[in-house]
Design a protein around this motif. Structure first.
Motif, PDB file in Angstrom:
ATOM      1  N   HIS A  28       0.867  -1.303   0.218  1.00  0.00           N
ATOM      2  CA  HIS A  28      -0.080  -0.012   0.020  1.00  0.00           C
ATOM      3  C   HIS A  28       0.977   0.952   0.220  1.00  0.00           C
ATOM      4  O   HIS A  28       1.719   1.009   0.093  1.00  0.00           O
ATOM      5  N   THR A  30      -0.199   6.109   0.246  1.00  0.00           N
ATOM      6  CA  THR A  30      -0.647   7.261   0.348  1.00  0.00           C
ATOM      7  C   THR A  30       0.564   7.869   0.435  1.00  0.00           C
ATOM      8  O   THR A  30       1.445   7.862   0.555  1.00  0.00           O
ATOM      9  N   ILE A  78      -8.024   1.457  -4.678  1.00  0.00           N
ATOM     10  CA  ILE A  78      -8.252   2.012  -3.640  1.00  0.00           C
ATOM     11  C   ILE A  78      -8.985   0.947  -2.477  1.00  0.00           C
ATOM     12  O   ILE A  78     -10.027   0.533  -2.924  1.00  0.00           O
ATOM     13  N   SER A  80     -10.305   0.744   1.943  1.00  0.00           N
ATOM     14  CA  SER A  80     -10.874   1.083   2.510  1.00  0.00           C
ATOM     15  C   SER A  80     -10.854  -0.725   3.773  1.00  0.00           C
ATOM     16  O   SER A  80     -11.136  -1.008   3.083  1.00  0.00           O
ATOM     17  N   ARG A  87     -13.098  -2.353   0.830  1.00  0.00           N
ATOM     18  CA  ARG A  87     -13.607  -2.022   0.065  1.00  0.00           C
ATOM     19  C   ARG A  87     -13.289  -1.882  -1.082  1.00  0.00           C
ATOM     20  O   ARG A  87     -11.836  -0.604  -0.828  1.00  0.00           O
ATOM     21  N   GLU A  89     -12.111   0.038  -4.489  1.00  0.00           N
ATOM     22  CA  GLU A  89     -12.787   1.300  -5.723  1.00  0.00           C
ATOM     23  C   GLU A  89     -11.374   1.648  -6.875  1.00  0.00           C
ATOM     24  O   GLU A  89     -10.454   1.423  -6.251  1.00  0.00           O
ATOM     25  N   ARG A 100     -16.792  -0.713  -7.222  1.00  0.00           N
ATOM     26  CA  ARG A 100     -16.068  -1.010  -5.980  1.00  0.00           C
ATOM     27  C   ARG A 100     -17.026  -1.959  -5.864  1.00  0.00           C
ATOM     28  O   ARG A 100     -18.141  -2.959  -5.927  1.00  0.00           O
ATOM     29  N   THR A 117      -7.400   3.981   4.240  1.00  0.00           N
ATOM     30  CA  THR A 117      -7.570   4.136   2.562  1.00  0.00           C
ATOM     31  C   THR A 117      -6.399   4.178   2.268  1.00  0.00           C
ATOM     32  O   THR A 117      -5.958   5.450   2.353  1.00  0.00           O
ATOM     33  N   THR A 118      -6.176   3.526   1.212  1.00  0.00           N
ATOM     34  CA  THR A 118      -4.758   3.877   1.119  1.00  0.00           C
ATOM     35  C   THR A 118      -5.016   3.086  -0.028  1.00  0.00           C
ATOM     36  O   THR A 118      -5.912   2.204  -0.572  1.00  0.00           O
ATOM     37  N   ALA A 312     -12.732   4.344   8.797  1.00  0.00           N
ATOM     38  CA  ALA A 312     -13.321   4.135   7.712  1.00  0.00           C
ATOM     39  C   ALA A 312     -14.103   2.832   7.179  1.00  0.00           C
ATOM     40  O   ALA A 312     -13.896   2.028   8.401  1.00  0.00           O
ATOM     41  N   ASN A 313     -15.524   3.309   6.397  1.00  0.00           N
ATOM     42  CA  ASN A 313     -16.277   2.255   6.562  1.00  0.00           C
ATOM     43  C   ASN A 313     -17.679   2.206   7.272  1.00  0.00           C
ATOM     44  O   ASN A 313     -18.428   1.888   7.432  1.00  0.00           O
ATOM     45  N   ARG A 357     -15.247   7.417   4.381  1.00  0.00           N
ATOM     46  CA  ARG A 357     -13.962   6.922   3.625  1.00  0.00           C
ATOM     47  C   ARG A 357     -13.265   7.716   4.108  1.00  0.00           C
ATOM     48  O   ARG A 357     -13.035   9.380   3.491  1.00  0.00           O
TER      49      ARG A 357
END
Length: 443
Positions: A28, A30, A78, A80, A87, A89, A100, A117-118, A312-313, A357
């Protein structure tokens, strides 16, 4: 032209087989330092690895596709992690298809080490390996790298330079506004869905097609009748063909203006959402649907406050947040609109609710990625707006253009301008900079 955002994966994602267990480690990256320093977001096993691999392959197919003038290049999706689910996306390269995958709590068995999220590295070896996963295999998944990673040292470690398209950022700020405006029109069984897709023209047919229910059998037709769903760029739906034999049901949604549609493939423990822009040559990033929501600037402390409240989520319930944190409803409405327009909220169609998110890029980028908003503020700063008449529900103004004065009239929620943009698009791609400037100036 907007520049893509550059990232550096310190190591590549790895997929290793050994002793009956497949180990998939998704690297990952970011630009948010506190998130990038998290060694691992999730570690555990997939309860349905074959189905998950097919869905991931579908996501890869989407992000590698282009249905417009933009060349197709593989861009990393990305992910999450949080609230017991993952998730994934992404967008097609042309930004006209959004995808998604929602992996529910039952689809994984492991530990959510961190929430956030990353970007994740979907490289060619990983994509090839996904196609080899069988139904009875065990797959261990790690999002990010952990001290307890099982991936063997035989995997070559490399630093991979990637780019997150700026169009994706703009797309995230607008696509959820389209989703939130949709209602479910049809729900198909697996057999009905397969029959529907069999009626897609074999060639890249031009023009509009409509989903029609003919006494329980669903087909595509070129005739718009009451109760049908419009699909622009019908050939784009073929992106879903690979998972159709695995679905339980297929839900079809349509926006209020009947121009945009979305399909939700339900698999039980997970679901795959795919939204399609009105036409194959139009991308979600260029629609400008979020501009009206960005009139009032959101104080930075609001963002930090929400980040401290939500993971997140997590479900985003404005009413509940308002009551629990003593925020008046007017301020909450403004906060919700701004969070939406910054891409911090997603929308779940089957649950009919927003989720939070945490983006893998700095939120201050959002305003800079909306040239119409920047130009509108420049018009205000230069004193290029002259108010002719203003009442509670009406405003008339003259706004300087390039060697011409444009007339703007805003009556209630209806706005008109004499500029070429408004004449061409009639606000179907968001308001022009002149209307936006008058609205901001009014606030």
């Amino acid at each position: 032209m907007l520049a893509d955002l550059e990232y550096h994966y310190k190591s590549a994602s790895a997929f290793d087989k050994g002793q009956g267990i497949n180990k998939l480690v998704l690297a990952h990256e970011t630009e948010i330092e506190e998130v990038n320093n998290i060694p691992c977001f999730f570690w555990g096993s997939l309860t349905e690895p074959y189905l998950t691999a097919k869905c991931w392959s579908t996501i890869a197919k989407v992000v590698r596709s282009s249905f417009g003038p933009v060349p197709a290049h593989l861009k990393d999706p990305i992910v999450s992690a949080g609230a017991g689910r993952l998730r994934f996306e992404g967008f097609s390269s042309c930004n006209g298809v959004y995808v998604r995958l929602d992996m529910m709590p039952d689809s994984v068995d492991g530990e959510f080490i961190a929430s956030g999220t990353t970007n994740v590295d979907f490289n060619e070896p990983i994509l090839n390996a996904l196609n080899s996963i069988q139904k009875n295999e065990k797959v261990v998944l790690s999002v990010g790298q952990s001290d307890v990673r099982i991936a063997t040292e035989k995997t070559r470690i490399t630093e991979k330079k990637v780019a997150l398209p700026a169009r994706w950022i703009k797309g995230l700020t607008s696509v959820q506004l389209y989703l939130a405006d949709m209602t479910k029109v049809f729900e198909l069984t697996r057999l009905q869905a397969i029959q529907l897709f069999q009626s897609i023209p074999k060639t890249n047919a031009k023009g509009d097609f409509y989903v029609v229910n003919r006494t329980g059998k669903f087909v595509f037709s070129i005739l718009p009748i009451v109760g049908t769903v419009r699909v622009g760029g019908i050939h784009r739906l073929r992106l879903l063909e690979g998972v159709l034999p695995l679905i339980n049901t297929l839900e079809i949604y349509q926006s209020g203006d009947k121009q945009t549609c979305a399909l939700v493939a339900n698999f039980g423990k997970m679901r795959l959402t795919m939204a399609f822009s009105p036409d194959s040559y139009r991308g979600f990033s260029g629609e400008g649907k979020a501009l009206d929501s960005m009139i009032v600037d959101l104080p930075t402390e609001y963002i930090h406050g929400i980040n401290s409240l939500l993971k997140a989520n997590e479900t985003f319930d404005p009413t509940l947040i308002s009551i629990e944190n003593d925020i008046d409803f007017i301020t909450m409405d403004s906060l919700t609109a701004n969070l939406s327009s910054m891409g911090l909220l997603g929308f779940d169609l089957p649950d009919n609710q927003h989720f939070y998110r945490r983006l893998p890029f700095k939120t201050q980028r959002i305003a800079s990625l909306n040239p119409r908003l920047k130009n509108a503020k420049t018009l205000i700063e230069n004193g290029d707006i002259e108010i002719i008449e203003q009442r509670l529900d009406y405003i008339e103004a003259k706004v300087k253009g390039s060697g011409v004065l444009h007339k703007v009239i805003i009556a209630d929620d209806n706005a008109k301008c004499t500029c070429e943009w408004f004449t061409t698009y009639q606000a179907t791609r968001g308001v022009c900079k002149h209307i936006l400037a008058v609205r901001i100036n009014r606030v």
